[in-house]
Design an enzyme around this catalytic site. Structure first.
Site, PDB file in Angstrom:
ATOM      1  N   TYR A 117       0.849  -1.192   0.000  1.00  0.00           N
ATOM      2  CA  TYR A 117       0.000   0.000   0.000  1.00  0.00           C
ATOM      3  C   TYR A 117       0.881   1.237   0.000  1.00  0.00           C
ATOM      4  O   TYR A 117       1.822   1.339   0.791  1.00  0.00           O
ATOM      5  CB  TYR A 117      -0.913   0.007   1.230  1.00  0.00           C
ATOM      6  CG  TYR A 117      -1.845   1.214   1.281  1.00  0.00           C
ATOM      7  CD1 TYR A 117      -2.857   1.376   0.335  1.00  0.00           C
ATOM      8  CD2 TYR A 117      -1.705   2.189   2.266  1.00  0.00           C
ATOM      9  CE1 TYR A 117      -3.712   2.472   0.372  1.00  0.00           C
ATOM     10  CE2 TYR A 117      -2.556   3.290   2.307  1.00  0.00           C
ATOM     11  CZ  TYR A 117      -3.552   3.424   1.357  1.00  0.00           C
ATOM     12  OH  TYR A 117      -4.392   4.519   1.406  1.00  0.00           O
ATOM     13  N   ASP A 173       9.163   2.877   0.313  1.00  0.00           N
ATOM     14  CA  ASP A 173       8.064   3.519   1.020  1.00  0.00           C
ATOM     15  C   ASP A 173       8.233   3.181   2.499  1.00  0.00           C
ATOM     16  O   ASP A 173       7.843   2.110   2.951  1.00  0.00           O
ATOM     17  CB  ASP A 173       6.723   3.032   0.479  1.00  0.00           C
ATOM     18  CG  ASP A 173       5.553   3.731   1.167  1.00  0.00           C
ATOM     19  OD1 ASP A 173       5.775   4.346   2.230  1.00  0.00           O
ATOM     20  OD2 ASP A 173       4.433   3.650   0.644  1.00  0.00           O
ATOM     21  N   LYS A 192       3.557   9.329   8.784  1.00  0.00           N
ATOM     22  CA  LYS A 192       3.220   8.796  10.108  1.00  0.00           C
ATOM     23  C   LYS A 192       4.128   9.333  11.227  1.00  0.00           C
ATOM     24  O   LYS A 192       3.918  10.443  11.682  1.00  0.00           O
ATOM     25  CB  LYS A 192       3.165   7.267  10.036  1.00  0.00           C
ATOM     26  CG  LYS A 192       2.028   6.843   9.070  1.00  0.00           C
ATOM     27  CD  LYS A 192       1.620   5.401   9.089  1.00  0.00           C
ATOM     28  CE  LYS A 192       0.355   5.192   8.260  1.00  0.00           C
ATOM     29  NZ  LYS A 192       0.491   4.455   7.028  1.00  0.00           N
TER      30      LYS A 192
HETATM   31  C1  LIG Z   1      -0.148   4.829   5.628  1.00  0.00           C
HETATM   32  C2  LIG Z   1       0.691   4.538   4.438  1.00  0.00           C
HETATM   33  C3  LIG Z   1       0.695   5.374   3.311  1.00  0.00           C
HETATM   34  C4  LIG Z   1      -0.281   6.499   3.130  1.00  0.00           C
HETATM   35  O1  LIG Z   1      -0.119   7.495   4.076  1.00  0.00           O
HETATM   36  P1  LIG Z   1      -1.351   8.501   4.349  1.00  0.00           P
HETATM   37  O2  LIG Z   1      -0.765   9.506   5.287  1.00  0.00           O
HETATM   38  O3  LIG Z   1      -2.449   7.669   4.941  1.00  0.00           O
HETATM   39  O4  LIG Z   1      -1.750   9.091   3.041  1.00  0.00           O
HETATM   40  C5  LIG Z   1       1.614   5.113   2.305  1.00  0.00           C
HETATM   41  N1  LIG Z   1       2.470   4.089   2.400  1.00  0.00           N
HETATM   42  C6  LIG Z   1       2.473   3.250   3.449  1.00  0.00           C
HETATM   43  C7  LIG Z   1       3.484   2.147   3.513  1.00  0.00           C
HETATM   44  C8  LIG Z   1       1.574   3.442   4.500  1.00  0.00           C
HETATM   45  O5  LIG Z   1       1.545   2.564   5.506  1.00  0.00           O
END
Ligand SMILES: *Cc1c(COP(=O)(O)O)cnc(C)c1O
Length: 434
Positions: A144, A239, A267
């Protein structure tokens, strides 16, 4: 326990927000029932509208590495707010956060602050395409990277849980340049590069997958991605929105010793306020406007209150000492849960990297999306509600990571294990014939 105020508030939320929520996984669809409406948090505990306390293993999906309402963070936010909430101009607070991020992640020679992880991944991909002049981006099944159109292809738990392989409203055109390969399968990536290597702008990967449940990278996987991308003139994008500052001070790139060209963060670096960042090699980042032709902007980017929360959070982390502590807490939780599952003759697989952990209700090892999907949902659903009744708030899906914070103590871990012991005694066994 009485849940009347939560029920009332959630009933109103259903009349105002789709599914009653502002992000789908909060709606409890995979486990059923009414989500508690949270009114307050402190340390590792949150309270719902009825005054019920829960040990929190969601921790804002990992953002709250220090736990809730840590005084140093609250005070930093109050001080920043008193100076004015936003100017749309440079502030020294952006530099303070950037200095810490860059001292931890030497690969981030330049960075751009944005408002969410979604924006970070979307922008990093745009940059990779701009720099290489190529279109194709490789991601992994179950990975994701936020909800940008082009990345909503087989994108992990929120979608899997909702039973949507993709999203309606994303055109075929938007994902034609996204190739999806199985996680941890270096051979599949190798043969894909043999066929399409010259078309690939970037490989985008969660270096520890945490959105199909936790799936650590096998020892050869990340090095293979590094080797293949370099050889083909493609970029490697990590990511690290979850793993950054969680699996170690130097993130997954430090933990596994593989250096990406670009890194996405989010985050934890916002300390609980909305944030994202992407950054990496200087020559790449110099393609970004105003230096280069790749356009990306943000009215709220670098917001001083967010910067203050992120800076105070990262400043409060005591390097190795704290990551050792998270490792210890995670190991204790893993061992306790394995023991309880074995007492109850319940086959489970626990995947854990430091303070990130998922209990899969399956007897075979979980290395990718397909094996993660073998985790028995009915067993998880019963377990989840058993835990909730015992005051433990787990992420409401069998395909999510559980998050520990530095506010969790050994007694919190013991409470979780104790609750699991009795929740597993109650939960129905899967109908399973050997
Ligand atoms: C949470 C998440 C995102 C998206 O971040 P948002 O602040 O919710 O847009 C992207 N990549 C990873 C790996 C994530 O866990």
């Amino acid at each position: 326990m009485a849940r009347t105020d939560s029920e009332r508030l959630f009933a109103e939320a259903l009349t105002r927000f789709p599914g009653g929520v502002n992000s789908p996984v909060r709606a409890f669809r995979p486990v059923g029932g009414t989500p508690p409406v949270i009114v307050r948090g402190n340390g590792a505990t949150v309270w719902d509208a009825d005054g019920t306390a829960y040990t929190d293993l969601i921790c804002a999906w990992g953002a709250m590495l220090l736990g809730h309402a840590r005084p140093a963070v609250v005070e930093a936010v109050q001080r920043a707010a008193a100076d004015g909430l936003h100017f749309g101009a440079n502030s020294e607070r952006e530099l303070e956060l950037a200095r810490i991020i860059q001292s931890a992640l030497p690969s981030v020679e330049r960075l751009r602050l944005v408002n969410s992880g979604t924006e970070a991944a979307m922008s990093a991909v745009r940059l990779a395409r701009a720099f290489t002049g190529r279109s194709l981006v490789v991601k992994f099944d179950g990975g994701y990277h936020g909800h940008a159109d082009g990345l909503l292809a087989r994108a992990g738990s929120g979608l899997a849980a909702a039973g949507l392989p993709d999203s309606v409203g994303v055109t075929a055109g938007a994902v034609t340049d996204t190739a999806v390969l199985p996680y941890n399968d270096a051979d599949a990536v190798t043969s894909f590069f043999q066929q399409r290597g010259n078309d690939i702008a970037a490989v985008l990967v969660e270096p520890v997958a945490a959105n199909m449940g936790v799936v650590p990278p096998g020892p050869a996987f990340l090095p293979a991605l590094r080797r293949l991308t370099t050889a083909a003139g493609a970029l490697l994008i990590f990511d690290e929105v979850i793993t950054g500052f969680r699996v170690g001070w130097k993130g997954a790139q430090g933990r596994y010793g593989v250096t990406p060209d670009l890194t996405c963060l989010g985050k934890i670096i916002g300390g609980g306020l909305p944030v994202g960042a992407y950054g990496g090699r200087r020559d790449l980042m110099e393609c970004v406007a105003p230096l280069g032709p790749m356009y990306q902007a943000g009215t709220m980017a670098g917001n001083p209150v967010v910067m203050a929360a992120g800076t105070a959070t990262l400043q409060a982390i005591d390097g190795t000492v704290d990551y050792d502590r998270l490792e210890g807490l995670g190991a204790e939780l893993e061992a306790g849960l394995l023991e309880v599952a074995s007492e109850r003759s319940r086959p489970v697989q626990i995947n854990r990297v430091g303070s990130l952990l998922t209990v899969f209700f399956t007897d075979s090892s979980v290395t990718d999306r397909e094996s993660a999907e073998r985790s028995d949902r009915a067993q998880f659903r019963a377990f989840f509600h058993g835990m909730l009744e015992r005051g433990i708030l787990l992420p409401p899906s069998n395909l999510e990571a559980w998050f520990l914070s530095l506010a969790h103590t050994e007694s919190d871990i013991e409470r979780v294990i104790g609750a699991a012991r009795s929740a597993l005694a109650m939960a129905p066994q899967a109908a399973h014939v050997h």
